[in-house]
Design a protein around this motif. Structure first.
Motif, PDB file in Angstrom:
ATOM      1  N   THR A 191     124.602  87.522 -40.477  1.00 43.85           N
ATOM      2  CA  THR A 191     125.995  87.195 -40.156  1.00 43.85           C
ATOM      3  C   THR A 191     126.607  86.313 -41.229  1.00 43.85           C
ATOM      4  OG1 THR A 191     125.427  87.281 -37.797  1.00 43.85           O
ATOM      5  CG2 THR A 191     127.519  86.217 -38.374  1.00 43.85           C
ATOM      6  N   TYR A 192     125.823  85.345 -41.697  1.00 41.95           N
ATOM      7  CA  TYR A 192     126.310  84.409 -42.722  1.00 41.95           C
ATOM      8  C   TYR A 192     126.602  85.140 -44.037  1.00 41.95           C
ATOM      9  CZ  TYR A 192     126.278  80.404 -45.918  1.00 41.95           C
ATOM     10  OH  TYR A 192     126.607  79.473 -46.880  1.00 41.95           O
ATOM     11  N   ILE A 193     125.684  85.992 -44.457  1.00 48.26           N
ATOM     12  CA  ILE A 193     125.889  86.750 -45.702  1.00 48.26           C
ATOM     13  C   ILE A 193     127.125  87.636 -45.582  1.00 48.26           C
ATOM     14  CG2 ILE A 193     124.918  88.538 -47.210  1.00 48.26           C
ATOM     15  CD1 ILE A 193     122.101  87.392 -46.344  1.00 48.26           C
ATOM     16  N   TRP A 194     127.247  88.332 -44.439  1.00 49.83           N
ATOM     17  CA  TRP A 194     128.409  89.207 -44.206  1.00 49.83           C
ATOM     18  C   TRP A 194     129.696  88.386 -44.237  1.00 49.83           C
ATOM     19  CZ3 TRP A 194     132.557  89.648 -40.979  1.00 49.83           C
ATOM     20  CH2 TRP A 194     133.217  90.872 -40.974  1.00 49.83           C
ATOM     21  N   ALA A 195     129.687  87.219 -43.578  1.00 53.34           N
ATOM     22  CA  ALA A 195     130.881  86.370 -43.516  1.00 53.34           C
ATOM     23  C   ALA A 195     131.313  85.918 -44.910  1.00 53.34           C
ATOM     24  CB  ALA A 195     130.610  85.155 -42.629  1.00 53.34           C
ATOM     25  N   VAL A 196     130.349  85.481 -45.718  1.00 53.94           N
ATOM     26  CA  VAL A 196     130.661  85.005 -47.071  1.00 53.94           C
ATOM     27  C   VAL A 196     131.258  86.130 -47.919  1.00 53.94           C
ATOM     28  CG1 VAL A 196     129.650  84.195 -49.252  1.00 53.94           C
ATOM     29  CG2 VAL A 196     128.962  83.136 -47.088  1.00 53.94           C
ATOM     30  N   ASN A 197     130.642  87.298 -47.866  1.00 52.63           N
ATOM     31  CA  ASN A 197     131.089  88.393 -48.726  1.00 52.63           C
ATOM     32  C   ASN A 197     132.273  89.180 -48.177  1.00 52.63           C
ATOM     33  OD1 ASN A 197     129.321  87.745 -50.726  1.00 52.63           O
ATOM     34  ND2 ASN A 197     127.770  89.232 -50.167  1.00 52.63           N
ATOM     35  N   HIS A 198     132.765  88.770 -46.989  1.00 50.50           N
ATOM     36  CA  HIS A 198     134.008  89.344 -46.452  1.00 50.50           C
ATOM     37  C   HIS A 198     135.075  88.261 -46.288  1.00 50.50           C
ATOM     38  CE1 HIS A 198     131.274  92.673 -45.577  1.00 50.50           C
ATOM     39  NE2 HIS A 198     132.335  93.430 -45.461  1.00 50.50           N
ATOM     40  N   ASP A 199     134.920  87.169 -47.067  1.00 49.87           N
ATOM     41  CA  ASP A 199     135.918  86.095 -47.144  1.00 49.87           C
ATOM     42  C   ASP A 199     136.144  85.359 -45.825  1.00 49.87           C
ATOM     43  OD1 ASP A 199     136.327  86.751 -49.863  1.00 49.87           O
ATOM     44  OD2 ASP A 199     137.738  88.332 -49.301  1.00 49.87           O
ATOM     45  N   PHE A 200     135.040  85.054 -45.135  1.00 53.40           N
ATOM     46  CA  PHE A 200     135.113  84.248 -43.908  1.00 53.40           C
ATOM     47  C   PHE A 200     134.257  82.981 -44.049  1.00 53.40           C
ATOM     48  CE2 PHE A 200     136.060  88.527 -42.121  1.00 53.40           C
ATOM     49  CZ  PHE A 200     137.276  88.236 -41.517  1.00 53.40           C
ATOM     50  N   ILE A 201     134.274  82.365 -45.227  1.00 56.27           N
ATOM     51  CA  ILE A 201     133.463  81.167 -45.462  1.00 56.27           C
ATOM     52  C   ILE A 201     133.937  80.014 -44.575  1.00 56.27           C
ATOM     53  CG2 ILE A 201     132.697  79.455 -47.172  1.00 56.27           C
ATOM     54  CD1 ILE A 201     133.015  81.593 -49.328  1.00 56.27           C
ATOM     55  N   VAL A 202     135.259  79.879 -44.400  1.00 56.62           N
ATOM     56  CA  VAL A 202     135.807  78.806 -43.560  1.00 56.62           C
ATOM     57  C   VAL A 202     135.310  78.947 -42.126  1.00 56.62           C
ATOM     58  CG1 VAL A 202     137.929  77.852 -42.556  1.00 56.62           C
ATOM     59  CG2 VAL A 202     137.838  78.374 -45.002  1.00 56.62           C
ATOM     60  N   GLN A 203     135.354  80.187 -41.605  1.00 52.57           N
ATOM     61  CA  GLN A 203     134.879  80.407 -40.235  1.00 52.57           C
ATOM     62  C   GLN A 203     133.369  80.167 -40.129  1.00 52.57           C
ATOM     63  OE1 GLN A 203     134.949  83.778 -36.795  1.00 52.57           O
ATOM     64  NE2 GLN A 203     136.602  83.951 -38.276  1.00 52.57           N
ATOM     65  N   ALA A 204     132.631  80.490 -41.198  1.00 56.10           N
ATOM     66  CA  ALA A 204     131.187  80.217 -41.217  1.00 56.10           C
ATOM     67  C   ALA A 204     130.934  78.719 -41.175  1.00 56.10           C
ATOM     68  CB  ALA A 204     130.549  80.832 -42.464  1.00 56.10           C
ATOM     69  N   SER A 205     131.734  77.947 -41.934  1.00 57.88           N
ATOM     70  CA  SER A 205     131.553  76.494 -41.936  1.00 57.88           C
ATOM     71  C   SER A 205     131.825  75.920 -40.552  1.00 57.88           C
ATOM     72  CB  SER A 205     132.461  75.832 -42.978  1.00 57.88           C
ATOM     73  OG  SER A 205     133.812  75.810 -42.566  1.00 57.88           O
ATOM     74  N   LEU A 206     132.809  76.475 -39.843  1.00 60.22           N
ATOM     75  CA  LEU A 206     133.098  76.033 -38.474  1.00 60.22           C
ATOM     76  C   LEU A 206     131.873  76.233 -37.585  1.00 60.22           C
ATOM     77  CD1 LEU A 206     135.068  75.084 -36.237  1.00 60.22           C
ATOM     78  CD2 LEU A 206     135.733  77.482 -35.944  1.00 60.22           C
ATOM     79  N   GLY A 207     131.176  77.350 -37.779  1.00 62.64           N
ATOM     80  CA  GLY A 207     129.975  77.634 -36.993  1.00 62.64           C
ATOM     81  C   GLY A 207     128.924  76.554 -37.157  1.00 62.64           C
ATOM     82  N   TYR A 208     128.731  76.083 -38.382  1.00 58.87           N
ATOM     83  CA  TYR A 208     127.713  75.058 -38.625  1.00 58.87           C
ATOM     84  C   TYR A 208     128.196  73.659 -38.233  1.00 58.87           C
ATOM     85  CZ  TYR A 208     124.934  78.679 -40.758  1.00 58.87           C
ATOM     86  OH  TYR A 208     124.201  79.835 -40.956  1.00 58.87           O
ATOM     87  N   TYR A 209     129.529  73.473 -38.145  1.00 56.89           N
ATOM     88  CA  TYR A 209     130.044  72.211 -37.606  1.00 56.89           C
ATOM     89  C   TYR A 209     129.781  72.111 -36.099  1.00 56.89           C
ATOM     90  CZ  TYR A 209     132.682  70.411 -41.649  1.00 56.89           C
ATOM     91  OH  TYR A 209     133.032  69.871 -42.866  1.00 56.89           O
ATOM     92  N   ILE A 210     130.010  73.211 -35.372  1.00 53.97           N
ATOM     93  CA  ILE A 210     129.849  73.152 -33.914  1.00 53.97           C
ATOM     94  C   ILE A 210     128.391  73.358 -33.487  1.00 53.97           C
ATOM     95  CG2 ILE A 210     132.229  73.865 -33.448  1.00 53.97           C
ATOM     96  CD1 ILE A 210     131.223  76.644 -32.743  1.00 53.97           C
ATOM     97  N   ASN A 211     127.527  73.697 -34.437  1.00 50.05           N
ATOM     98  CA  ASN A 211     126.110  73.925 -34.128  1.00 50.05           C
ATOM     99  C   ASN A 211     125.438  72.760 -33.374  1.00 50.05           C
ATOM    100  OD1 ASN A 211     123.112  73.470 -35.705  1.00 50.05           O
ATOM    101  ND2 ASN A 211     123.392  75.287 -34.459  1.00 50.05           N
ATOM    102  N   PRO A 212     125.636  71.476 -33.794  1.00 51.47           N
ATOM    103  CA  PRO A 212     124.995  70.383 -33.059  1.00 51.47           C
ATOM    104  C   PRO A 212     125.452  70.286 -31.608  1.00 51.47           C
ATOM    105  CG  PRO A 212     126.069  69.561 -35.062  1.00 51.47           C
ATOM    106  CD  PRO A 212     126.386  70.994 -34.961  1.00 51.47           C
ATOM    107  N   LEU A 213     126.748  70.591 -31.370  1.00 53.86           N
ATOM    108  CA  LEU A 213     127.269  70.548 -30.010  1.00 53.86           C
ATOM    109  C   LEU A 213     126.661  71.663 -29.163  1.00 53.86           C
ATOM    110  CD1 LEU A 213     131.019  69.854 -30.893  1.00 53.86           C
ATOM    111  CD2 LEU A 213     129.338  68.206 -30.102  1.00 53.86           C
TER     112      LEU A 213
END
Length: 312
Positions: free
Chosen positions: A91-113
């Motif tokens: 999912t992360y690789i797909w997100a990066v190479n389809h220009d969704f890096i910002v949304q990927a970063s959001l995923g890792y921000y909410i990960n601890p919660l």
């Protein structure tokens, strides 16, 4: 024995490497996400096993596997963890190479919660008032983004939940980081090989008809996977949990900056508003934990001094 400062440096290095990963995947933008993923799994397995053999831990790897097999719950738990982290990688690789890096970063921000949420569901842990407030703030932030995008930010949630579930399972299985990675990837290698066979049969395999640099980069996906994991495992045992908690925000912050500054992804007023709620939620969630840790540490030191003075 490793000091806390050395441990923090190892963990810091791991998160910095993870933070730079979007640049690595972007250099492979001409390769499909599926082919990158299967290369990552196959080469991570081969290079990790080779490294273990070179340093004389091949027998320990076999022993670990046999011990794991004796406890079927842990064996199949690690198998599930392996597929969860593969979904996360893909999912992360797909997100990066389809220009969704910002949304990927959001995923890792909410990960601890999400990890705390899973702790409530599976480990029957209770939420304190600050944690409840943090969840409400995070939910508001995600809701704003959902309305702005017009679709649910599924990339963020797949990344957050797969990694949180992976962490929950791994927490209950005690294995050396490098040997654990070798066993994890052993579970997914057969599926990766079958998938690669299918990619070859359709004529879509880039590795057979590309430049040497792309081949090298695909092979090095194994090292890019293993090194930060080993760094993290090497350092995390010698530092307090709150230090790990703060350091883990390095990677998504770097991803966010890289996505916006280097690759021109959109980050307008709605993104600012949404992320502001998420960042405040993380502060509400993290700061009281740090204060509690420091207070407990001071109390323990005071009690030790009192005990020592009584002995004298």
């Amino acid at each position: 024995m490793q000091t806390q400062q050395q441990g923090a440096l190892w963990v810091f290095a791991a998160y910095v490497l993870w933070g730079f990963m979007p640049i690595y995947w972007k250099t492979l933008h001409h390769v499909s996400s599926g082919e990158i993923l299967v290369n990552r799994i196959i080469w991570a397995f081969l290079l990790t096993v080779l490294a273990l053999i070179v340093v004389g831990q091949g027998k320990k790897l076999v022993v670990d596997f046999k011990e794991l097999w004796k406890t079927q719950k842990q064996f199949w738990g690690l198998c599930a963890a392996a597929f969860l982290v593969s979904i996360n990688w893909g999912t992360y690789i797909w997100a990066v190479n389809h220009d969704f890096i910002v949304q990927a970063s959001l995923g890792y921000y909410i990960n601890p919660l999400v990890s705390v949420l899973l702790g409530i569901i599976f480990l029957k842990e209770a939420l304190n008032r600050n944690q409840k407030f943090a969840f409400v703030l995070a939910a508001v932030g995600v809701t704003i983004l959902t309305f702005h995008y017009g679709v649910f930010p599924w990339i963020s949630f797949v990344l957050a939940f797969t990694f949180a579930l992976y962490g929950l399972i791994k927490k209950q299985i005690k294995l050396d980081a490098t040997r654990g990675l070798a066993i994890e990837t052993a579970f997914t290698v057969p599926v990766a090989l079958i998938a690669y066979g299918w990619i070859f049969s359709t004529g879509d395999a880039v590795i057979v008809d590309t430049d040497p640099m792309t081949v090298v980069l695909l092979i090095l996906t194994g090292i890019a996977t293993a090194i930060p994991l080993v760094f993290f495992a090497k350092g995390v045992t010698s530092i307090p949990l709150y230090v790990t908690g703060f350091l883990q925000y390095i990677a998504p912050t770097m991803m966010l900056i890289i996505g916006v500054v280097m690759y021109g992804e959109s980050f307008g007023k709605f993104e600012w508003l949404s992320f502001a709620f998420i960042w405040v939620a993380l502060l509400v969630f993290t700061v009281p934990e740090i204060v509690r840790y420091v207070r407990n540490k001071r109390m323990m030191i005071r009690l030790e001094k009192q005990g020592h003075s009584h002995q004298v």
